[in-house]
Design an enzyme around this catalytic site. Structure first.
Site, PDB file in Angstrom:
ATOM      1  N   HIS A 246       0.854  -1.189   0.000  1.00 29.12           N
ATOM      2  CA  HIS A 246       0.000   0.000   0.000  1.00 29.12           C
ATOM      3  C   HIS A 246       0.885   1.233   0.000  1.00 29.12           C
ATOM      4  O   HIS A 246       1.943   1.230   0.616  1.00 29.12           O
ATOM      5  CB  HIS A 246      -0.924   0.024   1.230  1.00 29.12           C
ATOM      6  N   GLU A 302      -7.697  -5.240  -0.546  1.00 31.38           N
ATOM      7  CA  GLU A 302      -8.208  -5.931  -1.723  1.00 31.38           C
ATOM      8  C   GLU A 302      -8.167  -7.449  -1.599  1.00 31.38           C
ATOM      9  O   GLU A 302      -8.967  -8.147  -2.210  1.00 31.38           O
ATOM     10  CB  GLU A 302      -7.436  -5.491  -2.974  1.00 31.38           C
TER      11      GLU A 302
HETATM   12  N1  ACO Z   1       4.006  -7.268  -5.251  1.00 35.06           N
HETATM   13  C1  ACO Z   1       5.304  -7.250  -5.586  1.00 35.06           C
HETATM   14  N2  ACO Z   1       6.116  -6.207  -5.395  1.00 35.06           N
HETATM   15  C2  ACO Z   1       5.581  -5.116  -4.814  1.00 35.06           C
HETATM   16  C3  ACO Z   1       4.238  -5.063  -4.413  1.00 35.06           C
HETATM   17  C4  ACO Z   1       3.438  -6.201  -4.652  1.00 35.06           C
HETATM   18  N3  ACO Z   1       2.159  -6.232  -4.318  1.00 35.06           N
HETATM   19  N4  ACO Z   1       3.978  -3.856  -3.876  1.00 35.06           N
HETATM   20  C5  ACO Z   1       5.123  -3.160  -3.925  1.00 35.06           C
HETATM   21  N5  ACO Z   1       6.097  -3.914  -4.503  1.00 35.06           N
HETATM   22  C6  ACO Z   1       7.474  -3.530  -4.742  1.00 35.06           C
HETATM   23  C7  ACO Z   1       7.540  -2.369  -5.708  1.00 35.06           C
HETATM   24  O1  ACO Z   1       7.583  -2.848  -7.061  1.00 35.06           O
HETATM   25  C8  ACO Z   1       8.818  -1.709  -5.281  1.00 35.06           C
HETATM   26  O2  ACO Z   1       9.893  -2.456  -5.829  1.00 35.06           O
HETATM   27  P1  ACO Z   1      11.208  -1.741  -6.434  1.00 35.06           P
HETATM   28  O3  ACO Z   1      11.726  -0.907  -5.298  1.00 35.06           O
HETATM   29  O4  ACO Z   1      12.045  -2.893  -6.825  1.00 35.06           O
HETATM   30  O5  ACO Z   1      10.693  -0.924  -7.591  1.00 35.06           O
HETATM   31  C9  ACO Z   1       8.833  -1.921  -3.773  1.00 35.06           C
HETATM   32  O6  ACO Z   1       8.000  -3.047  -3.528  1.00 35.06           O
HETATM   33  C10 ACO Z   1       8.332  -0.772  -2.966  1.00 35.06           C
HETATM   34  O7  ACO Z   1       7.076  -0.385  -3.493  1.00 35.06           O
HETATM   35  P2  ACO Z   1       6.186   0.695  -2.754  1.00 35.06           P
HETATM   36  O8  ACO Z   1       6.845   2.018  -2.828  1.00 35.06           O
HETATM   37  O9  ACO Z   1       5.823   0.163  -1.441  1.00 35.06           O
HETATM   38  O10 ACO Z   1       4.889   0.616  -3.683  1.00 35.06           O
HETATM   39  P3  ACO Z   1       3.993   1.807  -4.208  1.00 35.06           P
HETATM   40  O11 ACO Z   1       3.636   2.704  -3.085  1.00 35.06           O
HETATM   41  O12 ACO Z   1       4.612   2.419  -5.419  1.00 35.06           O
HETATM   42  O13 ACO Z   1       2.725   1.005  -4.691  1.00 35.06           O
HETATM   43  C11 ACO Z   1       0.795  -0.298  -4.645  1.00 35.06           C
HETATM   44  C12 ACO Z   1       1.635   0.720  -3.879  1.00 35.06           C
HETATM   45  C13 ACO Z   1       0.460   0.274  -6.039  1.00 35.06           C
HETATM   46  C14 ACO Z   1      -0.506  -0.570  -3.918  1.00 35.06           C
HETATM   47  C15 ACO Z   1       1.621  -1.598  -4.781  1.00 35.06           C
HETATM   48  O14 ACO Z   1       1.898  -2.114  -3.506  1.00 35.06           O
HETATM   49  C16 ACO Z   1       0.933  -2.637  -5.652  1.00 35.06           C
HETATM   50  O15 ACO Z   1       1.059  -2.592  -6.868  1.00 35.06           O
HETATM   51  N6  ACO Z   1       0.189  -3.611  -5.029  1.00 35.06           N
HETATM   52  C17 ACO Z   1      -0.516  -4.597  -5.806  1.00 35.06           C
HETATM   53  C18 ACO Z   1      -1.824  -4.036  -6.357  1.00 35.06           C
HETATM   54  C19 ACO Z   1      -2.864  -3.828  -5.270  1.00 35.06           C
HETATM   55  O16 ACO Z   1      -3.022  -4.663  -4.369  1.00 35.06           O
HETATM   56  N7  ACO Z   1      -3.578  -2.701  -5.369  1.00 35.06           N
HETATM   57  C20 ACO Z   1      -4.603  -2.326  -4.409  1.00 35.06           C
HETATM   58  C21 ACO Z   1      -4.083  -1.297  -3.453  1.00 35.06           C
HETATM   59  S1  ACO Z   1      -5.252  -0.917  -2.195  1.00 35.06           S
HETATM   60  C22 ACO Z   1      -6.304   0.199  -2.891  1.00 35.06           C
HETATM   61  O17 ACO Z   1      -5.965   0.967  -3.748  1.00 35.06           O
HETATM   62  C23 ACO Z   1      -7.721   0.198  -2.474  1.00 35.06           C
END
Ligand code: ACO
Length: 367
Positions: A246, A302
């Site tokens: 998140h 989710e």
């Molecule tokens: N699976 C795998 N890798 C992940 C995930 C995940 N679910 N979430 C974050 N990461 C990775 C990112 O790719 C990033 O990697 P990098 O540094 O190698 O590029 C690292 O973890 C750090 O990411 P964050 O800064 O924590 O992620 P960000 O804030 O940009 O994204 C998000 C948040 C979009 C929700 C992300 O966690 C994601 O894509 N999750 C999966 C989709 C999802 O569940 N969406 C619903 C969100 S809840 C809502 O909106 C109601």
């Protein structure tokens, strides 16, 4: 310089507070758990809307007006279905809201909110080759949604489970779709336009489009014994695991626990499905913790949304529209709040493209 809006504060709000460090969500002074325990859909609507427009602060009056607005929205269903043949359900909601009109902000807020379950049920039934079922204005919005979907009165346990979900997701600070709605409202545009834009923002898989793919992931894993290997392979391919991580929460998403409890309250479910979900959640949390030790990537709303809505009997193609049925309360409350400020939202961009030949002025902080 890499520009993000991560730390920007886009608005002052009296509606909700997302405490990412503490893993806490407060809505109108209530912790999420207390909100859910004491408020159904209409009471949550009155709580949020009434904070900005006292004329919409009475739950009983809101229930009556939402019922009437559902009947009004249903009158537009034939034209909306005719114009949206072949569209995905979430796009039927987007197009359907765009096809509505109302006199004044209050009427628009009520109509947009009432239209969501009406359109969701109508598009779902069309997908099954069935005619739409007219709303019953005397019912609550959630019971009526399930009745319009199934063509028969819904079991109260399912109504309660769905209501917990819809209240849980009603508002959540300056999330992407709410921000989109506020930007549109800030131009002094109308609430229906703001809600149409918000639906467009919600449908992306990084926001409201994740729960359907959560079930796809469970299906792809298939067997609890394969969870670790499947998750490791997905991460190795650079894929994101839907239902985890998140932008704001650095602790566990409190909504995940509320929905997990609602799932348990719904009673015993398919034990094989429950075991699979548990194995996938455990594998994902473990693998993400190992891969990103400095960043807590935990279960988000989710993951349990997918499990709860599946248990309630909602098809996965309807998960994002179901999110809109709840989040429209937050969108519309924020729209009313933004309109009251009368201030345009207009951030700047940082230009990093070419400058005219021979021109030596610097391109810093221009908009
Ligand atoms: N699976 C795998 N890798 C992940 C995930 C995940 N679910 N979430 C974050 N990461 C990775 C990112 O790719 C990033 O990697 P990098 O540094 O190698 O590029 C690292 O973890 C750090 O990411 P964050 O800064 O924590 O992620 P960000 O804030 O940009 O994204 C998000 C948040 C979009 C929700 C992300 O966690 C994601 O894509 N999750 C999966 C989709 C999802 O569940 N969406 C619903 C969100 S809840 C809502 O909106 C109601």
């Amino acid at each position: 310089m890499s520009v993000t809006m991560d730390d920007a504060v886009a608005a002052e709000t009296v509606l909700s507070r997302v405490d990412g460090e503490g893993g806490r969500l407060v809505v109108r002074g209530l912790d999420l758990e207390d909100l859910v325990a004491g408020h159904g859909f209409e009471a949550t609507a009155a709580l949020l809307w009434g904070a900005v427009d006292p004329g919409l602060g009475d739950p009983a009056a809101v229930a009556t007006r939402l019922g009437a607005a559902r009947a009004r929205a249903f009158g537009r269903v034939p034209a909306i279905l005719a114009a949206t043949d072949g569209l995905a359900p979430i796009d039927v909601l987007r197009a359907g809201v765009a096809a509505l009109s109302a006199d004044g902000d209050r009427a628009a807020v009520l109509l947009a909110t009432a239209a969501m379950p009406v359109l969701l049920a109508a598009t779902a039934r069309r997908g099954r080759g069935l005619a739409p079922v007219a709303p019953d204005p005397a019912l609550g919005q959630v019971a009526d949604l399930l009745r319009m979907l199934d063509g028969a009165p819904a079991d109260p346990a399912r109504v309660r489970a769905l209501e917990v979900y819809l209240v849980t997701v009603a508002d959540h600070g300056m999330n992407a779709s709410t921000f989109a709605a506020r930007v549109i409202a800030a131009t002094a545009s109308d609430p229906l336009s703001a809600v149409a834009g918000a639906i467009g923002a919600l449908k992306g898989p990084l926001h409201g489009g994740a729960p359907g793919p959560v079930l796809d992931m469970l299906d792809a894993v298939g067997d609890p014994a394969d969870a670790d290997a499947w998750i490791a392979a997905a991460l190795a391919r650079g894929e994101r695991l839907m239902g985890f991580g998140h932008r704001i929460y650095r602790a566990r998403d409190p909504r995940a626990d509320v929905l997990k409890a609602a799932l348990a309250d719904l009673g015993p479910r398919d034990p094989a499905r429950a075991a699979l979900a548990e194995a996938v959640e455990r594998a994902a949390r473990t693998a993400l913790a190992a891969r990103y030790p400095g960043r807590r990537l935990d279960t988000n709303v989710e993951f349990y949304t997918a499990l709860l809505l599946e248990a309630v009997g909602i098809d996965r193609t309807l998960f994002t529209p179901a999110f809109a049925v709840g989040r429209v309360l937050g969108w519309t409350a924020h729209v009313l709040e933004q309109r009251a400020t009368g201030r345009l939202i207009r951030p700047k961009s940082h230009y990093v493209g070419p400058l005219p030949e021979g021109d030596d002025y610097r391109a810093a902080a221009n908009g």
